[in-house]
Design an enzyme around this catalytic site. Structure first.
Site, PDB file in Angstrom:
ATOM      1  N   LYS A 109       0.831  -1.209   0.000  1.00  0.00           N
ATOM      2  CA  LYS A 109       0.000   0.000   0.000  1.00  0.00           C
ATOM      3  C   LYS A 109       0.869   1.264   0.000  1.00  0.00           C
ATOM      4  O   LYS A 109       2.079   1.185   0.082  1.00  0.00           O
ATOM      5  CB  LYS A 109      -0.964  -0.033   1.194  1.00  0.00           C
ATOM      6  CG  LYS A 109      -1.934  -1.227   1.141  1.00  0.00           C
ATOM      7  CD  LYS A 109      -3.017  -1.074   0.089  1.00  0.00           C
ATOM      8  CE  LYS A 109      -3.691  -2.342  -0.387  1.00  0.00           C
ATOM      9  NZ  LYS A 109      -4.348  -3.182   0.592  1.00  0.00           N
TER      10      LYS A 109
HETATM   11  C1  LIG Z   1      -5.531  -4.231   0.784  1.00  0.00           C
HETATM   12  C2  LIG Z   1      -6.993  -4.071   0.763  1.00  0.00           C
HETATM   13  C3  LIG Z   1      -7.808  -4.538   1.802  1.00  0.00           C
HETATM   14  C4  LIG Z   1      -7.306  -5.368   2.933  1.00  0.00           C
HETATM   15  O1  LIG Z   1      -6.285  -4.799   3.693  1.00  0.00           O
HETATM   16  P1  LIG Z   1      -5.231  -5.752   4.419  1.00  0.00           P
HETATM   17  O2  LIG Z   1      -4.474  -4.783   5.294  1.00  0.00           O
HETATM   18  O3  LIG Z   1      -4.372  -6.364   3.364  1.00  0.00           O
HETATM   19  O4  LIG Z   1      -5.983  -6.748   5.213  1.00  0.00           O
HETATM   20  C5  LIG Z   1      -9.172  -4.281   1.745  1.00  0.00           C
HETATM   21  N1  LIG Z   1      -9.705  -3.618   0.719  1.00  0.00           N
HETATM   22  C6  LIG Z   1      -8.965  -3.177  -0.306  1.00  0.00           C
HETATM   23  C7  LIG Z   1      -9.627  -2.413  -1.402  1.00  0.00           C
HETATM   24  C8  LIG Z   1      -7.592  -3.404  -0.337  1.00  0.00           C
HETATM   25  O5  LIG Z   1      -6.868  -2.993  -1.374  1.00  0.00           O
END
Ligand SMILES: *Cc1c(COP(=O)(O)O)cnc(C)c1O
Length: 376
Positions: free
Chosen positions: A190
Site C-alpha cells: 500500500k
Molecule cells: C488491501 C486491501 C484490503 C485489505 O487490507 P489488508 O491490510 O491487506 O488486510 C481491503 N480492501 C482493499 C480495497 C484493499 O486494497
C-alpha cells in the site's frame, strides 16, 4: 536477468528505524505502547480529528466494523464488486451474505444508481441491507455525495474502504472520513506500510472504543481475565506502529511521487490510440496509488493488456490485470449482483503498471523502453 521491478513495493522514509529502536530500548514490543498512541494521533490529525484504532490489518478493521454495526448471520451487506477480496471476506466470516454492486465508468467505483436499485430490490425481497461497503479503488474517490445520500435516505450505515485511498480527497476532505466507519490498510504493497496493518476510523468515539476492546480479546474490566463477549487478536503491535509513525512523515511525499508516475505513463502512452487513463473529476484528488490503463485491442492494432503484461514480464517487470470483480470469483458464485458489465470490461482490458514511489529513473526508463517497443 535484470533486477525485478515490482508493482508497488515498500518504501521506507528513514525515520521508521528510530521509532522501532525506541520500542526496543523501552521494551514496548507488545500491542501497547507509545508508538501505537503516537501513530493513532498522527492518523487522527491526518483525518481531521477522527478517532482511530490501529489494528493488525485492513481486513480486521472491516471485520470489526461489520460486527460493531451489528451484522449477523442471515443479514445482507452490500459491497462494491470491483475490489480486492479483503473488502468482502469479513462479510462471510460473519455468516452474512454479500450483495455485489457494479462500477460506473467515471471513477470505476460503486455506481450510485445501481446502489439504489440494489437496495430497493433487496427491500422488496424482504431484507433491508445491514451495511454498505464502499471502496475507493486504486485511490480514486468514489462518488461519495451521491452514495452517502442514498445510504442516508434508507438509513443504512456505510463502511468506507479507503485501504487504497489513504491521502486522496473528495471536495477537499480525506477519504475514510465520509462513512460511519472508515478503514485504512498498511499492508506491504500500500502507499504507506507498517509491514502489515490497518486502521479503524470514526467520528463515533464509542465505535472506536469498541474496536479497541474487541481487537484485544474483549477483556472485561476485572483483575482476572473475564469475558462476556467473543474477542479477536487484532491490535497492531507497538513495533509496527513505529514503522507507521515514520511512514506518516513521508506519506504526502509518496503521494506526489505516485502522481508523478501517473503523469509519466499518461504522457508516454496517452498519444497512442486505444490506450486510456482514468482522469480525476472536478473536486477529486487521487493519491494515484497504482497507475492503471485501459488497452482496447480494437484500437491498438490488436495489442491487448495481456500482450503488455507478458512483454513486461519478459523483462522482469511486474504488472497485473485490474482486480477481478468479486461477482466473477468462483468463491462468490451465487451471491446477488446488480450490474451492467462495467467492472467486467475493466477487468478484461485494464492493467496496473509499476507504480512504486521508490522507482528510480533507470527503472522508469526500463519500463518505458518496453512500452515504446510494443506500441510504436
Ligand atoms: C488491501 C486491501 C484490503 C485489505 O487490507 P489488508 O491490510 O491487506 O488486510 C481491503 N480492501 C482493499 C480495497 C484493499 O486494497
Amino acid at each position: 536477468m535484470q533486477e525485478k521491478i515490482y508493482l508497488s513495493s515498500p518504501h521506507m522514509g528513514g525515520q521508521e528505524i528510530k521509532y522501532i529502536q525506541e520500542a526496543f530500548d523501552t521494551n514496548w514490543i507488545s500491542p501497547v505502547g507509545p508508538n501505537i498512541d503516537g501513530f493513532e494521533r498522527d492518523l487522527s490529525e491526518y483525518t481531521d480529528g477522527l478517532n482511530v484504532a490501529a489494528l493488525s490489518s485492513g481486513t480486521a478493521a472491516i471485520h470489526l466494523a461489520l460486527i460493531i454495526l451489528g451484522v449477523q448471520q442471515t443479514d445482507e451487506v452490500i459491497c462494491s464488486s470491483f475490489t480486492f477480496a479483503g473488502s468482502c471476506n469479513p462479510i462471510v466470516y460473519l455468516g452474512a451474505t454479500p450483495v455485489f454492486v457494479d462500477s460506473e465508468e467515471e471513477t470505476w467505483n460503486m455506481d450510485p444508481e445501481l446502489l439504489r436499485k440494489a437496495i430497493e430490490d433487496r427491500i422488496s425481497k424482504g431484507k433491508t441491507p445491514k451495511a454498505i461497503v464502499v471502496v475507493h479503488l486504486y485511490g480514486m474517490p468514489a462518488k461519495m455525495d451521491e452514495l452517502m445520500s442514498i445510504a442516508e435516505q434508507y438509513g443504512i450505515p456505510v463502511i468506507e474502504d479507503a485501504a487504497e485511498g489513504v491521502g486522496s480527497t473528495y471536495h477537499g476532505k480525506k477519504l475514510g472520513t465520509f462513512g460511519d466507519i472508515g478503514i485504512f490498510s498498511f499492508n506491504g504493497n500500500k502507499i504507506i506500510t507498517t509491514s502489515g496493518g490497518g486502521a479503524f476510523l470514526s467520528r463515533n468515539v464509542d465505535f472506536v472504543q469498541k474496536a479497541r476492546f474487541l481487537s484485544t480479546q474483549a477483556r472485561d474490566n476485572a483483575p482476572h481475565y473475564e469475558h462476556s463477549q467473543i474477542g479477536y487478536n487484532y491490535r497492531m503491535s507497538n513495533v509496527c506502529a513505529g514503522i507507521g509513525r515514520g511512514q506518516m512523515e513521508v506519506l504526502d511525499q509518496h503521494i506526489l511521487l505516485r502522481r508523478k508516475n501517473f503523469d509519466f505513463y499518461r504522457d508516454l502512452l496517452g498519444v497512442f490510440s486505444g490506450v486510456s487513463f482514468l482522469l480525476e473529476r472536478a473536486n477529486t484528488f487521487s493519491n494515484r496509488w497504482l497507475t492503471t490503463a485501459l488497452i482496447n485491442p480494437e484500437e491498438t492494432g490488436g495489442i491487448s493488456r495481456e500482450d503488455l503484461r507478458l512483454a513486461l514480464e519478459e523483462e522482469n517487470i511486474e504488472s497485473r490485470p485490474l482486480w477481478k470483480p468479486m461477482h466473477l470469483q468462483p468463491v462468490f458464485t451465487g451471491a446477488p449482483f446488480y450490474g451492467t458489465g462495467v467492472s467486467e470490461s475493466l477487468f478484461i482490458n485494464g492493467i496496473c503498471l509499476p507504480s512504486g514511489s521508490n522507482m528510480n529513473e533507470s527503472q522508469l526508463q526500463r519500463v518505458k523502453s518496453v512500452l515504446l517497443r510494443l506500441f510504436s
